[in-house]
Design an enzyme around this catalytic site. Structure first.
Site, mmCIF file in Angstrom:
data_model
loop_
_atom_site.group_PDB
_atom_site.id
_atom_site.type_symbol
_atom_site.label_atom_id
_atom_site.label_comp_id
_atom_site.label_asym_id
_atom_site.label_seq_id
_atom_site.Cartn_x
_atom_site.Cartn_y
_atom_site.Cartn_z
ATOM 1 C CE LYS A 111 -63.673 88.009 -27.162
ATOM 2 N NZ LYS A 111 -63.921 87.496 -28.510
ATOM 3 C CE LYS A 205 -57.763 92.191 -28.690
ATOM 4 N NZ LYS A 205 -58.086 91.390 -29.822
ATOM 5 C CE LYS A 208 -63.972 94.453 -34.983
ATOM 6 N NZ LYS A 208 -63.969 93.069 -35.446
#
Ligand code: ADP
Length: 337
Positions: A111, A205, A208
């Site tokens: 991230k 994967k 969202k």
């Protein structure tokens, strides 16, 4: 009875990765364990967000979870920010967590690589997650595979806190050290067979934040618009080429949604080039409809009756606040407050 805890962020709509990797499992486990399910809105603000949308999404997530089958008469469902003890315990746990352990977390590395400025909140995310779980002294945590590393950190934090602050039992361990009570249990992951659902691009994967999802409440036309171009066996170029079901993401989804007989039939049709990929996807879309129609119907009913959602969340928060207070009282006392 063992206690389970699991959380989900209200950072977007509930997608079938969340559903198959976690939530569907929760709906079964709630009948076997004392279950606590949490909409983790403090986690959702570790990435850029819009406060107004957060307000809406919190409620949408509650509707999705209740529609998917979480029964508020059996399990406790609540919103994290309604129980302030989560952040209080997170602070205490932050003070015993080495920086290096957090910097090593794969999700943090992924991230943080995607954004220009990285906040302390994103780094400390797994500590808040440890606090969520330890606050209820949960034994088991049903999650998808992506959360296993975070859970390992929760186990380390639990062990460390016990070693530093839990009461001595007055006995010695086998290696002669002072034995301490296990105030916090070491939470273990409970994985589903569908532990990792890939996105429709077949690259990463389903998540969202990756824009590669199918929403649990998405209408059938919109699901089909995504399924139709979705990646299948990359080696199968023409309809007459036989495919390899095991490497195909669509076949993986068949295993989640279709009956065992259909799965077997699909495997034969694919590997003998009896069906093209579109034929296979049409059958998948039908199987998905069978499972998703009742969920969508419940969501419409709940959206029209918001009081049922509010009541469920309020009852869950009341109960969890009481449990959380018991833990925090002990933690404060043992840590010198
Ligand atoms: P997201 O990654 O979409 O932001 P969350 O972090 O809120 O989802 O995860 C909620 C739950 O769903 C967790 O238990 C997580 O392990 C599970 N989960 C998320 N994505 C997947 C996936 N693609 N496959 C299986 N489980 C998943």
């Amino acid at each position: 009875m063992s206690r389970i805890f699991s959380g989900i962020q209200p950072s977007g709509e509930l997608h079938i990765g969340n559903y198959l990797g976690a939530v569907k499992n929760w709906t079964q486990l709630q009948h076997e364990f004392e279950s606590i399910f949490c909409i983790v809105d403090y986690h959702a603000i570790t990435q850029q967000y819009d406060p107004e949308r957060l307000r809406v999404r919190r409620r949408e997530m509650a509707v999705s979870l209740l529609s998917a089958g979480i029964d508020p008469n059996v399990a406790s469902l609540f919103v994290q920010s309604q129980v302030p003890e989560h952040t209080e315990l997170a602070w205490f746990l932050n003070t015993i967590t080495p920086l290096g352990e957090l910097e090593r977390q794969t999700q943090f590395k992924e991230k943080s690589a995607r954004q220009e400025s990285v906040t302390a909140g994103l780094l400390n995310y797994p500590v808040l997650q440890a606090a969520d779980i330890l606050l209820y002294r949960a034994d088991l945590v049903p999650v998808g595979e992506d959360q296993v590393q975070h859970l390992e950190l929760s186990r380390v934090v639990s062990r460390r806190w016990n070693a530093m602050f839990a009461r001595a039992t007055g006995k010695t361990t086998e290696d002669g050290a002072e034995e301490r009570e296990e105030f916090f249990p070491e939470p273990k992951p409970l994985l589903t067979p569908m532990r990792r659902i890939m996105g429709l691009d077949g690259q990463a994967k389903m998540s969202k934040s990756m824009n590669n999802t199918i929403g649990l409440l998405e209408p059938p036309e919109s699901i089909w618009a995504k399924l139709r171009p979705a990646v299948t066996d990359p080696k199968r170029i023409r309809k007459t080429d036989p495919g390899t079901p095991e490497v195909c993401n669509i076949f993986h989804l068949h295993k989640a949604f279709s009956s065992p007989e259909t799965v077997e039939h699909v495997a034969v049709q694919c590997s003998t080039a009896g069906w093209g990929c579109i034929d296979c996807k049409k059958v998948l879309a039908e199987s998905m409809e069978t499972e998703l129609v009742p969920i969508r119907r419940r969501a419409v009913e709940l959206a029209a009756y918001p009081k049922a959602v509010d009541d469920a969340l309020a009852a869950g928060a009341d109960r969890c606040r009481r449990l959380a207070r018991e833990t925090i009282d002990v933690v404060r006392e043992r840590m010198g407050f």
